[in-house]
Design a protein around this motif. Structure first.
Motif, PDB file in Angstrom:
ATOM      1  N   THR A  68      -3.939   5.237 -10.618  1.00 62.24           N
ATOM      2  CA  THR A  68      -5.410   5.631 -10.168  1.00 62.24           C
ATOM      3  C   THR A  68      -5.804   3.949  -9.030  1.00 62.24           C
ATOM      4  N   ARG A  69      -6.770   4.113  -7.863  1.00 60.08           N
ATOM      5  CA  ARG A  69      -7.807   3.216  -7.694  1.00 60.08           C
ATOM      6  C   ARG A  69      -8.960   3.649  -8.106  1.00 60.08           C
ATOM      7  N   ALA A 128       0.768   6.132  -6.523  1.00 61.33           N
ATOM      8  CA  ALA A 128      -0.030   7.277  -7.278  1.00 61.33           C
ATOM      9  C   ALA A 128       0.159   9.060  -6.428  1.00 61.33           C
ATOM     10  N   ASP A 129       1.157   9.069  -5.724  1.00 57.46           N
ATOM     11  CA  ASP A 129       1.153  10.455  -5.457  1.00 57.46           C
ATOM     12  C   ASP A 129       2.001  10.811  -6.853  1.00 57.46           C
ATOM     13  N   SER A 167       0.580  -1.359  -0.056  1.00 59.65           N
ATOM     14  CA  SER A 167       0.132  -0.367  -0.194  1.00 59.65           C
ATOM     15  C   SER A 167       0.956   1.106   0.291  1.00 59.65           C
ATOM     16  N   LYS A 168       2.272   0.960   0.795  1.00 56.23           N
ATOM     17  CA  LYS A 168       2.572   2.464   1.014  1.00 56.23           C
ATOM     18  C   LYS A 168       3.711   2.203  -0.574  1.00 56.23           C
ATOM     19  N   LYS A 206       1.075   3.633  -2.438  1.00 58.83           N
ATOM     20  CA  LYS A 206       0.350   5.295  -2.424  1.00 58.83           C
ATOM     21  C   LYS A 206       2.329   5.809  -3.150  1.00 58.83           C
TER      22      LYS A 206
END
Length: 125
Positions: free
Chosen positions: A59-60, A53-54, A46-47, A50
């Motif tokens: 995208t989710r 994504a940043d 997840s990290k 992230k």
């Protein structure tokens, strides 16, 4: 644009994230599916997501009970344009170098021919 590129390249600097991007290029996946081949926790994955994504790379979305991760291919267009610009500049430099080397090879060949004749005459004397 430079800050966006910096985030993208920084995100892709990690081999695990590059592998995740490669896997997402084939098809969307959930966090659990992305975590399967790694010896890390779901939280670690997840990290990584992230960071991706940043940087705008993923995208989710929500589909029923799952939240698949989707690769945003448009970001690669931005990277490709940046890389292509520098590739063209490098190509132009190589072409200039090729021309210079060709000129240098043509010039000394004529001079060397003259020097060789002089040397031959010197030997014959």
């Amino acid at each position: 644009m430079a800050d966006e590129l910096s985030r993208v390249f920084a995100a892709l600097a990690d081999p695990t994230r590059r592998d995740m991007v490669a896997r997402l290029a084939v098809s969307d996946a959930t966090v659990s599916q992305l975590a399967e081949p790694y010896d890390v926790s779901i939280q670690a994955v997840s990290k990584h997501l992230k960071v991706l994504a940043d940087a705008g790379l993923v995208t989710r979305t929500r589909e029923a009970q799952t939240r698949p991760v989707h690769l945003e291919a448009e970001v690669f267009d931005l990277m490709t344009k940046w890389i292509e610009r520098y590739r063209r500049q490098a190509e132009e430099r190589y072409q200039r170098l090729d021309r210079l080397l060709e000129e240098m090879n043509d010039g000394p060949a004529m001079r060397t021919g003259g020097d060789d004749n002089t040397t031959e005459k010197g030997k014959a004397s």
